[in-house]
Design a protein around this motif. Structure first.
Motif, PDB file in Angstrom:
ATOM      1  N   LEU A 319       0.771  -1.416  -0.628  1.00  0.00           N
ATOM      2  CA  LEU A 319      -0.022   0.111  -0.046  1.00  0.00           C
ATOM      3  C   LEU A 319       0.929   0.735  -0.430  1.00  0.00           C
ATOM      4  O   LEU A 319       0.571   2.236  -0.346  1.00  0.00           O
ATOM      5  CB  LEU A 319      -1.009   0.097   1.742  1.00  0.00           C
ATOM      6  N   CYS A 320       2.151   0.879   1.192  1.00  0.00           N
ATOM      7  CA  CYS A 320       2.716   1.997   0.770  1.00  0.00           C
ATOM      8  C   CYS A 320       3.240   2.675  -0.629  1.00  0.00           C
ATOM      9  O   CYS A 320       3.337   3.703  -1.126  1.00  0.00           O
ATOM     10  CB  CYS A 320       3.921   2.221   1.825  1.00  0.00           C
ATOM     11  N   LEU A 323       1.270   4.812  -2.722  1.00  0.00           N
ATOM     12  CA  LEU A 323       0.687   5.851  -2.069  1.00  0.00           C
ATOM     13  C   LEU A 323       1.811   6.577  -3.273  1.00  0.00           C
ATOM     14  O   LEU A 323       2.097   7.835  -3.664  1.00  0.00           O
ATOM     15  CB  LEU A 323       1.235   5.651  -0.580  1.00  0.00           C
ATOM     16  N   LEU A 327       2.377   9.907  -5.982  1.00  0.00           N
ATOM     17  CA  LEU A 327       3.095  10.863  -4.821  1.00  0.00           C
ATOM     18  C   LEU A 327       3.536  11.027  -6.193  1.00  0.00           C
ATOM     19  O   LEU A 327       3.998  12.288  -6.401  1.00  0.00           O
ATOM     20  CB  LEU A 327       3.672  10.633  -3.806  1.00  0.00           C
TER      21      LEU A 327
END
Length: 428
Positions: A319-320, A323, A327
């Motif tokens: 999930l990171c 993300l 970004l």
């Protein structure tokens, strides 16, 4: 809800074209005015505290070392060194592009700095040998991604300063991922050049030739040795090593190669000052976001969600990655790291994830954003240097981005690829 509104405000002003640090400052001021969770005077206090760490001096000195290497002619000698070993391979210049960026990364620590130094030299040579222009630009853009990853990557210094992680461990943690990225990008080059009609690159392997190229390039090759010995033996701090490396390059450029003129010297200082000023501005305003995240207890809210949905450490890393990949596509890596690094790293550590592993995964992911639209800084830079439309450079860079994402998946799933060297040198 308040923290969500602040991020919306920040992205709104970014999309209007304001600089990132201004958008962050406006968002932080809006938060304080809207919630009353702190006096406005804390903005100035945080800005001063954000740039008061003496270790931040390492950043401009590493950048300056890269600038001085370029104008001193050291970059050309590193290119000759690379071509001696791979000159007979088809696509030698393209492979050399990856290899030289990897070596240059050992001093500069900046992707844009690497691209600005190496691309103007390589692009005309690659055009002369028959490489497609868009492939040449994409190869140079992708190779420059190694700059912030292979030690002494400037993002590693950022993360070490804002999270109190060992910068030496972060440097070593990124070494194997950086090498893997170089290898996978070289595989892409090998696949791409198979059907290209290229002029053969003249290269003769001989003992005499090796001695000549070594004699010409051993001084530039000594610069990264100085950095590694200084950092990993503990003989000097990262800042002291950066200053020493800059002094070494400056001395060699002036008294040995005699190519650093007064005009070039001031131009190098100007480029370094412009880059460093933008970084220091971001560090100045990052403290406001750290304060907001602490007041709103965003970290605790994320922990509650993890517990509620029984998210495993591997799923958390996945999930990171999603993300940070997102970004990296819409904003510069530095503010993303400054905002989310101190927030997510303690959560990762609490879940049993090695902090060096998490930090390296985060940085490598964000650096891939340098060649992903719409904000890929290296794509814009190579578009400008090569004179090609941004869209053509972006399309040609896609295979390299896929190769980097494969490496990203490997270092995420196999933490030993990151933690082996730090544990070997510093102890597990």
């Amino acid at each position: 809800m308040a923290i969500l509104i602040i991020f919306i405000v920040m992205f709104f002003f970014m999309f209007l074209g304001l600089d990132i640090f201004i958008s962050m400052a406006i968002a932080g001021s809006t938060y304080l005015l809207a919630t009353g969770n702190g006096p406005l005077t804390m903005i100035s206090n945080n800005m001063i505290n954000g740039v008061s760490n003496v270790s931040l001096l390492a950043i401009p000195f590493f950048v300056l070392a890269g600038e001085l290497m370029n104008i001193s002619g050291m970059t050309d000698k590193l290119l000759d060194f690379s071509l001696f070993f791979i000159g007979r391979v088809k696509g030698a210049l393209a492979h050399a592009c990856i290899f030289v960026n990897a070596i240059f990364s050992l001093v500069s620590g900046s992707g844009p700095a690497d691209a600005a130094a190496i691309s103007p030299i390589l692009l005309p040579k690659m055009k002369e040998e028959g490489y497609p222009e868009d492939f040449s630009a994409a190869c140079n853009a992708a190779g420059a991604v190694l700059g912030p990853i292979i030690p002494p990557g400037i993002p590693m210094v950022f993360l070490g300063l804002i999270t109190n992680l060992s910068i030496g461990r972060l440097f070593l943690g990124a070494m194997i991922p950086g090498i893997l990225m170089a290898v996978f990008m070289s595989l892409i080059v090998a696949l791409k050049v198979r059907n290209m009609k290229l002029k053969p690159h003249e290269s003769k392997m001989s003992w005499e030739g090796f001695l000549k190229v070594l004699r010409d390039s051993w001084l530039p090759l000594l610069a990264p040795v100085i950095i590694f010995v200084g950092v990993f033996t503990g003989m000097a701090t990262v800042t002291e090593v950066a200053i020493l490396a800059t002094a070494y390059v400056l001395f060699i450029g002036i008294f040995v190669y005699r190519k650093i003129t007064l005009k070039g010297f001031f131009q190098a200082f100007k480029n370094t000052a412009l880059f460093s000023a933008s970084i220091m501005a971001l560090f100045a305003v990052a403290g406001i976001f750290s304060y907001m995240i602490a007041v709103e207890q965003l970290g605790m809210q994320i922990v509650q969600l993890i517990n509620q949905y029984h998210i495993s450490p591997l799923m958390f890393l996945f999930l990171c990655n999603v993300l940070f990949l997102f970004l990296g596509m819409i904003m510069d890596a530095t503010p993303a790291m400054l905002i989310f690094g101190p927030l997510l790293l303690p959560i990762a550590t609490r879940m049993g994830i090695d902090p060096i592993h998490f930090g390296t995964v985060m940085i490598c992911n964000l650096m891939i954003g340098l060649i992903t639209p719409p904000v890929g800084a290296l794509l814009f830079l190579l578009s400008k240097i090569s004179g090609l439309p941004f869209e053509r450079v972006t399309k040609a860079s896609l295979p390299f981005a896929i190769a980097l994402l494969i490496v990203q998946a490997l270092i995420t799933v196999f933490p030993g690829l990151v933690t082996y060297l730090p544990n070997l040198v510093f102890g597990g």
